[in-house]
Motif scaffolding. Structure first.
Motif, PDB file in Angstrom:
ATOM      1  N   GLY A   1       0.830  -1.198   0.000  1.00 33.47           N
ATOM      2  CA  GLY A   1       0.000   0.000   0.000  1.00 33.47           C
ATOM      3  C   GLY A   1       0.861   1.243   0.000  1.00 33.47           C
ATOM      4  N   TRP A   2       0.223   2.336  -0.381  1.00 32.62           N
ATOM      5  CA  TRP A   2       0.852   3.653  -0.361  1.00 32.62           C
ATOM      6  C   TRP A   2       0.312   4.379   0.866  1.00 32.62           C
ATOM      7  CZ3 TRP A   2       4.665   5.278  -3.627  1.00 32.62           C
ATOM      8  CH2 TRP A   2       4.925   4.451  -4.729  1.00 32.62           C
ATOM      9  N   PHE A   3       1.203   4.885   1.707  1.00 33.21           N
ATOM     10  CA  PHE A   3       0.830   5.428   3.006  1.00 33.21           C
ATOM     11  C   PHE A   3       1.475   6.786   3.235  1.00 33.21           C
ATOM     12  CE2 PHE A   3       0.915   0.797   3.275  1.00 33.21           C
ATOM     13  CZ  PHE A   3      -0.353   0.521   3.787  1.00 33.21           C
ATOM     14  N   ASN A   4       1.052   7.440   4.318  1.00 33.11           N
ATOM     15  CA  ASN A   4       1.738   8.617   4.842  1.00 33.11           C
ATOM     16  C   ASN A   4       1.782   8.480   6.358  1.00 33.11           C
ATOM     17  OD1 ASN A   4      -0.682   9.808   6.001  1.00 33.11           O
ATOM     18  ND2 ASN A   4      -1.267  10.305   3.895  1.00 33.11           N
ATOM     19  N   LEU A   5       2.390   9.425   7.033  1.00 33.37           N
ATOM     20  CA  LEU A   5       2.548   9.292   8.487  1.00 33.37           C
ATOM     21  C   LEU A   5       1.214   9.272   9.228  1.00 33.37           C
ATOM     22  CD1 LEU A   5       5.690  11.446   9.356  1.00 33.37           C
ATOM     23  CD2 LEU A   5       5.504   8.967   9.159  1.00 33.37           C
ATOM     24  N   ASP A   6       0.150   9.775   8.605  1.00 35.41           N
ATOM     25  CA  ASP A   6      -1.155   9.804   9.261  1.00 35.41           C
ATOM     26  C   ASP A   6      -1.947   8.511   9.108  1.00 35.41           C
ATOM     27  OD1 ASP A   6      -0.763  12.423  10.136  1.00 35.41           O
ATOM     28  OD2 ASP A   6      -1.552  13.263   8.266  1.00 35.41           O
TER      29      ASP A   6
END
Length: 126
Positions: A103-108
């Motif tokens: 998956g593609w994620f960010n810190l949130d």
């Protein structure tokens, strides 16, 4: 002789999201989310090995990725060359048997559990 390992955190420049894979039961630290990477083969440079591992594990070609060495980690034994890879789009992956999901994620919206040393690296990067 010390074995070299390396991996890449792909970062999409348009979205700011980064790519992680959930490790399968076939490799150490199963079910943890991590960057794509692995062992560097004899005779190849670390960067060549990182590119090869990314291709083997995700089928993402390195043609349009700009690589930058972030740091060399010694936390889990042998040296681990942690690269950042900057790309223009969020790629679809075709996974091998070492990864069960991606998956593609960010810190949130981080998935859990993360590989033991990954969170501290992500905080330093972002």
């Amino acid at each position: 002789m010390t074995k070299k390992n390396g991996g890449v955190l792909l970062i999409c420049e348009k979205t700011g999201n980064f790519l992680l894979g959930e490790r399968s039961k076939n490799i150490p630290y199963p079910n943890c989310w991590s960057i794509f990477g692995g062992g560097i083969d004899e005779g190849e440079s670390v960067l060549e090995g990182v590119k090869r591992e990314l291709m083997e594990e995700s089928q993402i070609p390195s043609d349009n990725i700009r690589y930058e060495l972030f740091e060399i980690q010694y936390d889990i034994g042998d040296p681990y060359y942690f690269y950042l890879g900057y790309c223009e789009k969020e790629y679809e992956c075709i996974l091998n048997d070492e990864t069960q999901r991606y998956g593609w994620f960010n810190l949130d919206n981080l998935p859990k559990p993360l590989f033991p040393t990954l969170y501290s690296s992500l905080v330093r990067i972002f």
